[in-house]
Design a protein around this motif. Sequence first.
Motif: not given
Length: 86
Positions: A43-60
Amino acid sequence: MGLKPLNDRVIVKRKDQEEKTSGGIYIPDSAKEKPQAGEVVAAGPECKTVKDGDAVLFAKYAGSEFSVDGDELIIMREDDILGVFA
């Protein structure tokens, strides 16, 4: 991996595709859809809601797909992530 995302970008590794249905029927490659879930690799330095290792759902149709060291990855904006699995 020697790639670091900038700003609010996130690198995600897509979850493996299902080979068969819950009823036991095998799905041919032509009928498979790419999963919309994955794990945050970086994750980039400005990411506030996710961090490395998080399981996520993203847009198609989110992000751009690319390959590094044989791994298929997607780089996308943090805004393209719809949710984080608890």
